[in-house]
Design an enzyme around this catalytic site. Structure first.
Site, PDB file in Angstrom:
ATOM      1  N   TYR A 237      52.990  33.935  53.672  1.00  0.00           N
ATOM      2  CA  TYR A 237      53.395  32.386  54.284  1.00  0.00           C
ATOM      3  C   TYR A 237      54.214  31.639  53.351  1.00  0.00           C
ATOM      4  CZ  TYR A 237      50.319  32.654  49.793  1.00  0.00           C
ATOM      5  OH  TYR A 237      49.651  32.634  48.722  1.00  0.00           O
TER       6      TYR A 237
ATOM      7  N   PHE B  32      55.193  24.992  46.543  1.00  0.00           N
ATOM      8  CA  PHE B  32      54.422  25.288  44.902  1.00  0.00           C
ATOM      9  C   PHE B  32      53.742  26.833  45.807  1.00  0.00           C
ATOM     10  CE2 PHE B  32      51.719  23.550  48.115  1.00  0.00           C
ATOM     11  CZ  PHE B  32      51.107  24.390  49.207  1.00  0.00           C
TER      12      PHE B  32
ATOM     13  N   PHE C 152      51.542  24.017  55.346  1.00  0.00           N
ATOM     14  CA  PHE C 152      51.417  25.852  55.363  1.00  0.00           C
ATOM     15  C   PHE C 152      52.389  26.126  56.641  1.00  0.00           C
ATOM     16  CE2 PHE C 152      48.413  25.124  52.273  1.00  0.00           C
ATOM     17  CZ  PHE C 152      48.255  26.134  51.209  1.00  0.00           C
TER      18      PHE C 152
END
Length: 268
Positions: A178, A188, A248
């Site tokens: 991911y 991040f 995501f």
């Protein structure tokens, strides 16, 4: 909230000393060339009479750097704490002529702490509200894209690759690749960059993940847009601001069965 400027007296002492040193070395001698004066000043600055003097200077220099950074931080909040006022306090105390008692000094510092705390809370609230509005707008735009679906909870997802494997349950452990970004594209977290898939129990992650990954057959790749209430909400950390909508890209590689867990443990 940590106390603000508790070390200011010591730090300002060094700034005062540095200021005095600058006054002694900044005026060029009439008979010396400018370059020679600068070289002499540098040599004088490095000359210490003892190791104790050198150590004391080093401690003071470190404190001065701390104070300078601290004053800059307060300036960003809107405070106007001037170095000359800090130095005046040090000078007065060293001369035995302080304009404030010890009790008044401590009270002034406590008042400053409270002002800083209030200003930071106000700034954090303003930033959180800004993030909420930006996230709402982003999700509204994303929802209009082709193939985007929305669950009852508000989770948005888009199927990029449809797998044909088993679909996990919340109690399962899954293996995924991911990447996670803010709505402005700032990344991040990424298992791709670590070159290592992540494995975790699905019921021990943020609600948006727990819900979303259960919609994925093994072999699928989905894009999730997760509202703050299904992510980290009003909690903030250095990489994810409060009330952030998160994006995501998730690949479901496998559902890890109990025998696989045991096998992986044995291999370790």
């Amino acid at each position: 909230m940590k106390p603000v400027l508790k070390m200011s007296v010591l730090a300002a002492t060094i700034l005062l000393a540095v200021g005095c040193q600058d006054e002694k070395t900044s005026a060029p001698a009439e008979t010396a060339e400018p370059v020679a004066v600068e070289q002499q000043a540098a040599t004088d600055a490095k000359a210490f009479e003892s190791d104790d003097q050198k150590a004391a200077y080093a401690i003071g220099a470190s404190l001065a750097q701390y104070l300078s950074a601290n004053l800059e931080q307060q300036k960003e909040l809107g405070l106007d704490l001037k170095k000359e006022d800090v130095l005046a306090g040090v000078s007065d105390v060293f001369a035995g002529n302080s304009r404030m008692s010890q009790e008044e000094t401590q009270q002034a510092l406590q008042d400053l702490d409270q002002r800083v705390s209030d200003m930071m809370a106000s700034k954090a609230k303003e930033e959180a509200e800004k993030n909420t509005k930006a996230g709402d707008d982003f999700r509204a735009d994303f929802e209009k894209q082709e193939g985007v679906k929305k669950t009852e909870s508000g989770l948005l997802y888009q199927v990029e690759t449809e797998g044909n494997g088993e679909m996990p349950k919340a109690t399962d452990t899954v293996q995924v690749h991911y990447s996670g970004t803010l709505i402005d594209g700032t990344e991040f977290d990424s298992s791709y960059k670590r070159n290592q898939p992540a494995t975790f129990p699905l019921n021990q992650v943020i609600p948006g993940w727990t819900e979303g990954v259960q919609l994925m057959p093994v072999g699928s790749k989905f894009k999730f847009v997760i509202p703050p209430e299904l992510a980290y909400g009003s909690q903030a950390n250095p990489s994810i601001p409060a009330n952030s909508t998160l994006v995501f890209e998730v690949e479901l590689l496998d559902i890890v069965k109990a025998d696989q867990d045991a096998e992986a443990t044995a291999d370790q």
